[in-house]
Design an enzyme around this catalytic site. Structure first.
Site, PDB file in Angstrom:
ATOM      1  N   GLU A  25       0.855  -1.182   0.000  1.00  0.00           N
ATOM      2  CA  GLU A  25       0.000   0.000   0.000  1.00  0.00           C
ATOM      3  C   GLU A  25       0.892   1.232   0.000  1.00  0.00           C
ATOM      4  O   GLU A  25       1.514   1.564   0.999  1.00  0.00           O
ATOM      5  CB  GLU A  25      -0.936   0.017   1.208  1.00  0.00           C
ATOM      6  CG  GLU A  25      -1.957   1.156   1.101  1.00  0.00           C
ATOM      7  CD  GLU A  25      -2.877   1.277   2.291  1.00  0.00           C
ATOM      8  OE1 GLU A  25      -3.899   1.966   2.150  1.00  0.00           O
ATOM      9  OE2 GLU A  25      -2.589   0.690   3.350  1.00  0.00           O
ATOM     10  N   GLN A  27      -1.146   7.854   5.369  1.00  0.00           N
ATOM     11  CA  GLN A  27       0.127   7.477   4.757  1.00  0.00           C
ATOM     12  C   GLN A  27       1.118   8.639   4.910  1.00  0.00           C
ATOM     13  O   GLN A  27       0.804   9.769   4.534  1.00  0.00           O
ATOM     14  CB  GLN A  27      -0.080   7.170   3.267  1.00  0.00           C
ATOM     15  CG  GLN A  27      -1.052   6.044   2.978  1.00  0.00           C
ATOM     16  CD  GLN A  27      -0.425   4.681   3.113  1.00  0.00           C
ATOM     17  OE1 GLN A  27       0.764   4.487   2.860  1.00  0.00           O
ATOM     18  NE2 GLN A  27      -1.230   3.707   3.504  1.00  0.00           N
ATOM     19  N   HIS A  73     -10.030   0.305  -0.053  1.00  0.00           N
ATOM     20  CA  HIS A  73     -10.985   0.846   0.924  1.00  0.00           C
ATOM     21  C   HIS A  73     -11.888   1.938   0.322  1.00  0.00           C
ATOM     22  O   HIS A  73     -11.680   3.140   0.512  1.00  0.00           O
ATOM     23  CB  HIS A  73     -10.319   1.323   2.219  1.00  0.00           C
ATOM     24  CG  HIS A  73      -9.038   2.091   2.101  1.00  0.00           C
ATOM     25  ND1 HIS A  73      -8.879   3.198   1.285  1.00  0.00           N
ATOM     26  CD2 HIS A  73      -7.863   1.930   2.757  1.00  0.00           C
ATOM     27  CE1 HIS A  73      -7.662   3.679   1.430  1.00  0.00           C
ATOM     28  NE2 HIS A  73      -7.028   2.922   2.310  1.00  0.00           N
ATOM     29  N   ASP A 130      -8.150  -3.531   7.294  1.00  0.00           N
ATOM     30  CA  ASP A 130      -7.188  -2.418   7.310  1.00  0.00           C
ATOM     31  C   ASP A 130      -6.747  -2.143   8.746  1.00  0.00           C
ATOM     32  O   ASP A 130      -6.510  -1.000   9.131  1.00  0.00           O
ATOM     33  CB  ASP A 130      -7.801  -1.165   6.679  1.00  0.00           C
ATOM     34  CG  ASP A 130      -6.754  -0.085   6.373  1.00  0.00           C
ATOM     35  OD1 ASP A 130      -5.547  -0.411   6.368  1.00  0.00           O
ATOM     36  OD2 ASP A 130      -7.148   1.079   6.171  1.00  0.00           O
ATOM     37  N   ALA A 151      -6.671   6.355  11.056  1.00  0.00           N
ATOM     38  CA  ALA A 151      -5.396   5.671  10.806  1.00  0.00           C
ATOM     39  C   ALA A 151      -5.599   4.161  10.872  1.00  0.00           C
ATOM     40  O   ALA A 151      -5.220   3.506  11.838  1.00  0.00           O
ATOM     41  CB  ALA A 151      -4.351   6.123  11.818  1.00  0.00           C
TER      42      ALA A 151
END
Length: 407
Positions: A137, A149, A224, A282, A316
């Site tokens: 990812e 990220q 997602h 995730d 997050a």
């Protein structure tokens, strides 16, 4: 030779359901399934597990997007971290997963890739969730939609760098999240598609025409859905709108009711159908642990009230468990249990091209099985024919969970 017989439960097969059925496991694989009337003679060398008609046996869940659990993370780049994840995931019915990285310094990503590849080849023993590859990812994403990220380490799509990483990972990178609108994005997607890696659009600010080009180049998935992407507008469908329109794209969904409102999950399912969606968690390292502060990609994450947040309030990752994702889908939509299970088993298996051995209860496939009780809680999990988790009931009627971790 080891044999285990599970009997008297409801069984979710590929295209049908058996009430009061049996599954015979032999040497890590499913040897036979059927009704109790079809049960063959069983020798004394077979372990018999008596279940009840209130139990449902499902294929094991496959999480294609998971960063961590139990205090560990793929980016820790240690055998111990992946072993912890592999040991705790059967508690939620997950029997295999893609070890997922995050945008970081090149050297840290490469270390995580090498570690995951070595773990997959050397430590993937029955009795714990199986690492079936790597989900990269980032870092080839759009900083405008970076989310959690780390933006300092975002890069343009780079085929040569990917080749180096895939060689370091011994060919185990199976899925990449990228932003197609970035320079070289479409060429990168074409390269991935031709070389057996699933290109997934995510952390992207693409407009509809750019999404169309990405699909034409070979994009197959969306990371997602609704999170980390350009949303829908009536004059610009964006990444989200295109994801619902293009049948070539299967969409990931974090079904915790936090990342996406239940009504939007139902909208997406109505648009994509039960074959067009994959449930993911995730999740980050705080899953299975208490509220507190944890690390994700070198960033501090506060976990509280079921949410994992950066200091600025950005989501997050999650602490979602796959079993709860299944239950939520049933609560949020009109979907049935066998369809919800498909989103977490056969759909990801087909997408990763491993349906010949995983993703459904079928003779000859890996004995990755989840026993669910009447409340859809995990009562027992088998990873390649070995019991990896069992929720035991104490004398007072209360239950407790005890993972079986193989070191």
């Amino acid at each position: 030779m080891s044999r285990i017989l599970l009997k008297n439960a409801r069984i979710l097969l590929e295209n049908s359901t058996i009430d009061k059925g049996f599954i015979l496991i032999e040497n890590e694989q499913i040897l036979q399934t059927g009704t109790l009337e079809e049960l063959p003679a069983i020798g004394q060398d077979t372990e018999i597990i008596e279940l009840s008609p209130e139990h449902t046996i499902s294929p094991g869940f496959i999480d294609v997007h998971i960063h961590g659990a139990g205090g560990s993370d793929t980016m820790d780049a240690t055998f111990e971290a992946l072993n912890t994840m592999a040991g705790v995931l059967p508690e939620e019915g997950t029997t295999s997963f893609l070890a997922t990285t995050i945008t970081q310094e090149k050297e840290k990503i490469e270390a995580a890739l090498i570690n995951a590849a070595h773990f997959q080849k050397e430590q993937n023993t029955p009795g714990k969730a199986e690492v079936i590859g790597i989900h990269l990812e980032g870092p080839f994403i759009n900083e405008a939609r970076g989310g959690a990220q780390p933006k300092d380490h975002i890069l343009e799509p780079d085929i040569e760098l990917f080749k180096r990483w895939q060689e370091a990972a011994d060919g185990t990178i199976k899925l990449i999240t990228l932003a197609p609108e970035k320079a070289n994005g479409y060429e990168f997607i074409r390269y991935l598609s031709k070389n057996g890696v699933v290109p997934s659009i995510g952390h992207s600010d693409a407009i509809f025409t750019e999404m169309e080009k990405a699909v034409q180049a070979g994009a197959k998935q969306v990371t997602h859905l609704f999170n980390g992407m350009r949303g829908m507008h009536h004059r610009e469908p964006g990444v989200a709108g295109a994801s619902l329109l293009f049948k070539e794209l299967i969409v990931e969904m974090i079904a915790d009711g936090i990342h996406v409102r239940p009504e939007m999950i139902k909208l997406a399912l109505n648009a994509k159908g039960a074959d067009g969606m994959i449930l993911i968690t995730d999740s980050m390292r705080a899953k299975c642990l208490k509220n507190g502060h944890y690390d994700l990609g070198g960033q501090d994450v506060k976990v509280e009230n079921g949410q994992a947040l950066l200091a600025d309030g950005t989501l997050a990752g999650s602490i979602l468990k796959m079993k709860d994702s299944i239950k939520n889908m049933i609560d949020f939509t009109d979907i049935q249990l066998h369809e919800a299970v498909r989103l977490a088993s056969s759909n990801p298996a087909r997408q990763l091209n491993i349906f010949d051995r995983k993703g459904s209860i079928s003779e000859g496939k890996d004995a990755d099985l989840v026993v669910l009780d009447e409340n859809l809680e995990v009562a027992m999990t088998f990873c390649r024919g070995v019991k990896a988790f069992e929720r035991e009931v104490k004398g007072n009627g209360k239950s407790f969970e005890q993972p079986i971790i193989t070191i």
